[in-house]
Design a protein around this motif. Structure first.
Motif, PDB file in Angstrom:
ATOM      1  N   ALA A  78       0.807  -1.228   0.000  1.00 54.07           N
ATOM      2  CA  ALA A  78       0.000   0.000   0.000  1.00 54.07           C
ATOM      3  C   ALA A  78       0.838   1.274   0.000  1.00 54.07           C
ATOM      4  O   ALA A  78       0.515   2.216  -0.739  1.00 54.07           O
ATOM      5  CB  ALA A  78      -0.970  -0.007   1.172  1.00 54.07           C
ATOM      6  N   PRO A  79       1.905   1.378   0.786  1.00 58.25           N
ATOM      7  CA  PRO A  79       2.666   2.648   0.768  1.00 58.25           C
ATOM      8  C   PRO A  79       3.316   2.942  -0.580  1.00 58.25           C
ATOM      9  O   PRO A  79       3.424   4.106  -0.977  1.00 58.25           O
ATOM     10  CB  PRO A  79       3.743   2.453   1.843  1.00 58.25           C
ATOM     11  N   GLU A  80       3.770   1.928  -1.306  1.00 57.28           N
ATOM     12  CA  GLU A  80       4.463   2.170  -2.568  1.00 57.28           C
ATOM     13  C   GLU A  80       3.508   2.326  -3.745  1.00 57.28           C
ATOM     14  O   GLU A  80       3.694   3.190  -4.589  1.00 57.28           O
ATOM     15  CB  GLU A  80       5.444   1.022  -2.882  1.00 57.28           C
ATOM     16  N   SER A  81       2.528   1.446  -3.816  1.00 56.27           N
ATOM     17  CA  SER A  81       1.618   1.508  -4.968  1.00 56.27           C
ATOM     18  C   SER A  81       0.202   1.208  -4.491  1.00 56.27           C
ATOM     19  O   SER A  81      -0.181   0.055  -4.301  1.00 56.27           O
ATOM     20  CB  SER A  81       2.057   0.513  -6.048  1.00 56.27           C
ATOM     21  N   TRP A  82      -0.557   2.255  -4.306  1.00 57.85           N
ATOM     22  CA  TRP A  82      -1.914   2.108  -3.801  1.00 57.85           C
ATOM     23  C   TRP A  82      -2.808   1.377  -4.795  1.00 57.85           C
ATOM     24  O   TRP A  82      -3.732   0.686  -4.420  1.00 57.85           O
ATOM     25  CB  TRP A  82      -2.502   3.474  -3.445  1.00 57.85           C
ATOM     26  N   TRP A  83      -2.518   1.519  -6.086  1.00 55.61           N
ATOM     27  CA  TRP A  83      -3.365   0.877  -7.092  1.00 55.61           C
ATOM     28  C   TRP A  83      -3.224  -0.638  -7.036  1.00 55.61           C
ATOM     29  O   TRP A  83      -4.206  -1.364  -7.222  1.00 55.61           O
ATOM     30  CB  TRP A  83      -3.039   1.410  -8.479  1.00 55.61           C
ATOM     31  N   LEU A  84      -2.016  -1.146  -6.762  1.00 54.65           N
ATOM     32  CA  LEU A  84      -1.842  -2.591  -6.602  1.00 54.65           C
ATOM     33  C   LEU A  84      -2.536  -3.066  -5.339  1.00 54.65           C
ATOM     34  O   LEU A  84      -3.117  -4.154  -5.300  1.00 54.65           O
ATOM     35  CB  LEU A  84      -0.352  -2.940  -6.565  1.00 54.65           C
ATOM     36  N   SER A  85      -2.510  -2.229  -4.335  1.00 52.41           N
ATOM     37  CA  SER A  85      -3.204  -2.553  -3.095  1.00 52.41           C
ATOM     38  C   SER A  85      -4.712  -2.669  -3.315  1.00 52.41           C
ATOM     39  O   SER A  85      -5.362  -3.560  -2.764  1.00 52.41           O
ATOM     40  CB  SER A  85      -2.899  -1.496  -2.037  1.00 52.41           C
ATOM     41  N   THR A  86      -5.265  -1.773  -4.141  1.00 50.85           N
ATOM     42  CA  THR A  86      -6.705  -1.868  -4.416  1.00 50.85           C
ATOM     43  C   THR A  86      -7.029  -3.120  -5.226  1.00 50.85           C
ATOM     44  O   THR A  86      -8.105  -3.692  -5.067  1.00 50.85           O
ATOM     45  CB  THR A  86      -7.222  -0.631  -5.166  1.00 50.85           C
ATOM     46  N   LEU A  87      -6.096  -3.544  -6.081  1.00 53.09           N
ATOM     47  CA  LEU A  87      -6.330  -4.786  -6.818  1.00 53.09           C
ATOM     48  C   LEU A  87      -6.319  -5.990  -5.886  1.00 53.09           C
ATOM     49  O   LEU A  87      -7.117  -6.916  -6.029  1.00 53.09           O
ATOM     50  CB  LEU A  87      -5.268  -4.981  -7.902  1.00 53.09           C
ATOM     51  N   ARG A 118      -9.229  -2.351 -14.327  1.00 53.75           N
ATOM     52  CA  ARG A 118      -9.144  -1.264 -15.309  1.00 53.75           C
ATOM     53  C   ARG A 118      -9.090   0.090 -14.614  1.00 53.75           C
ATOM     54  O   ARG A 118      -8.261   0.949 -14.950  1.00 53.75           O
ATOM     55  CB  ARG A 118     -10.345  -1.307 -16.245  1.00 53.75           C
ATOM     56  N   THR A 119      -9.952   0.282 -13.634  1.00 54.33           N
ATOM     57  CA  THR A 119      -9.996   1.565 -12.929  1.00 54.33           C
ATOM     58  C   THR A 119      -8.690   1.830 -12.208  1.00 54.33           C
ATOM     59  O   THR A 119      -8.142   2.938 -12.262  1.00 54.33           O
ATOM     60  CB  THR A 119     -11.163   1.573 -11.919  1.00 54.33           C
ATOM     61  N   SER A 120      -8.170   0.802 -11.521  1.00 49.69           N
ATOM     62  CA  SER A 120      -6.907   0.975 -10.784  1.00 49.69           C
ATOM     63  C   SER A 120      -5.745   1.224 -11.725  1.00 49.69           C
ATOM     64  O   SER A 120      -4.880   2.071 -11.457  1.00 49.69           O
ATOM     65  CB  SER A 120      -6.618  -0.255  -9.930  1.00 49.69           C
ATOM     66  N   THR A 121      -5.710   0.509 -12.826  1.00 54.44           N
ATOM     67  CA  THR A 121      -4.629   0.688 -13.787  1.00 54.44           C
ATOM     68  C   THR A 121      -4.696   2.076 -14.414  1.00 54.44           C
ATOM     69  O   THR A 121      -3.667   2.749 -14.575  1.00 54.44           O
ATOM     70  CB  THR A 121      -4.694  -0.390 -14.873  1.00 54.44           C
ATOM     71  N   ASN A 122      -5.887   2.520 -14.767  1.00 51.22           N
ATOM     72  CA  ASN A 122      -6.043   3.868 -15.338  1.00 51.22           C
ATOM     73  C   ASN A 122      -5.644   4.935 -14.330  1.00 51.22           C
ATOM     74  O   ASN A 122      -4.958   5.899 -14.672  1.00 51.22           O
ATOM     75  CB  ASN A 122      -7.468   4.105 -15.808  1.00 51.22           C
ATOM     76  N   ALA A 123      -6.057   4.774 -13.086  1.00 49.86           N
ATOM     77  CA  ALA A 123      -5.721   5.754 -12.048  1.00 49.86           C
ATOM     78  C   ALA A 123      -4.225   5.761 -11.778  1.00 49.86           C
ATOM     79  O   ALA A 123      -3.629   6.820 -11.568  1.00 49.86           O
ATOM     80  CB  ALA A 123      -6.487   5.454 -10.772  1.00 49.86           C
ATOM     81  N   ALA A 124      -3.615   4.581 -11.792  1.00 48.10           N
ATOM     82  CA  ALA A 124      -2.170   4.512 -11.549  1.00 48.10           C
ATOM     83  C   ALA A 124      -1.402   5.147 -12.696  1.00 48.10           C
ATOM     84  O   ALA A 124      -0.390   5.814 -12.484  1.00 48.10           O
ATOM     85  CB  ALA A 124      -1.741   3.057 -11.364  1.00 48.10           C
ATOM     86  N   GLY A 125      -1.872   4.950 -13.911  1.00 47.48           N
ATOM     87  CA  GLY A 125      -1.203   5.549 -15.065  1.00 47.48           C
ATOM     88  C   GLY A 125      -1.289   7.060 -15.045  1.00 47.48           C
ATOM     89  O   GLY A 125      -0.357   7.760 -15.450  1.00 47.48           O
TER      90      GLY A 125
END
Length: 135
Positions: A78-87, A118-125
């Motif tokens: 979670a601290p490094e990549s929140w989008w992976l955490s949401t996945l 898709r949402t997490s990947t788009n938000a992370a990008g």
């Protein structure tokens, strides 16, 4: 050897006298066989239930391990990549837990997982900072 010495009338009388005893023995034998068959059927059902219980417990333990692993992984990253955490902690966790623990999967589950990915990947990008130039 003894029967051959009897004449027909005595032989018929002896057979008539033995018939109730033979019928009783036959009924006893049939009853014993039926009881053995029922016992074998009961043991088979008991083994089948035990196997089903063991399989179900294995599924529950596996689902729990997968769910806890995904939750732990989601908290760890979670601290490094929140989008992976949401996945890891989002709908995919719920969908996999439902598959492993409940033993069923609905088509809507996979649609939710795909939409969340898709949402997490788009938000992370969109949220990633630009890469520093390499010197």
């Amino acid at each position: 050897m003894q029967w051959k010495e009897l004449d027909a009338a005595h032989l018929a009388a002896a057979m008539a006298a033995m018939e109730p005893s033979l019928r009783r023995e036959h009924r006893e034998r049939l009853t014993r066989l039926e009881m053995q068959r029922e016992e074998a059927q009961r043991q088979h059902e008991e083994r089948r239930h035990r196997r089903a219980h063991n399989r179900r417990m294995g599924e529950l333990i596996g689902g729990t391990v997968v769910a806890l692993g995904m939750l732990g992984g989601g908290v760890y990253v979670a601290p490094e990549s929140w989008w992976l955490s949401t996945l890891l902690c989002g709908p995919s966790l719920l969908a996999l837990a439902k598959i492993f623990i409940l033993g069923r999967s609905d088509p809507d589950d996979m649609k939710l997982v795909a939409r969340a990915a898709r949402t997490s990947t788009n938000a992370a990008g969109q949220a990633q900072p630009p890469q520093p130039p390499v010197a």
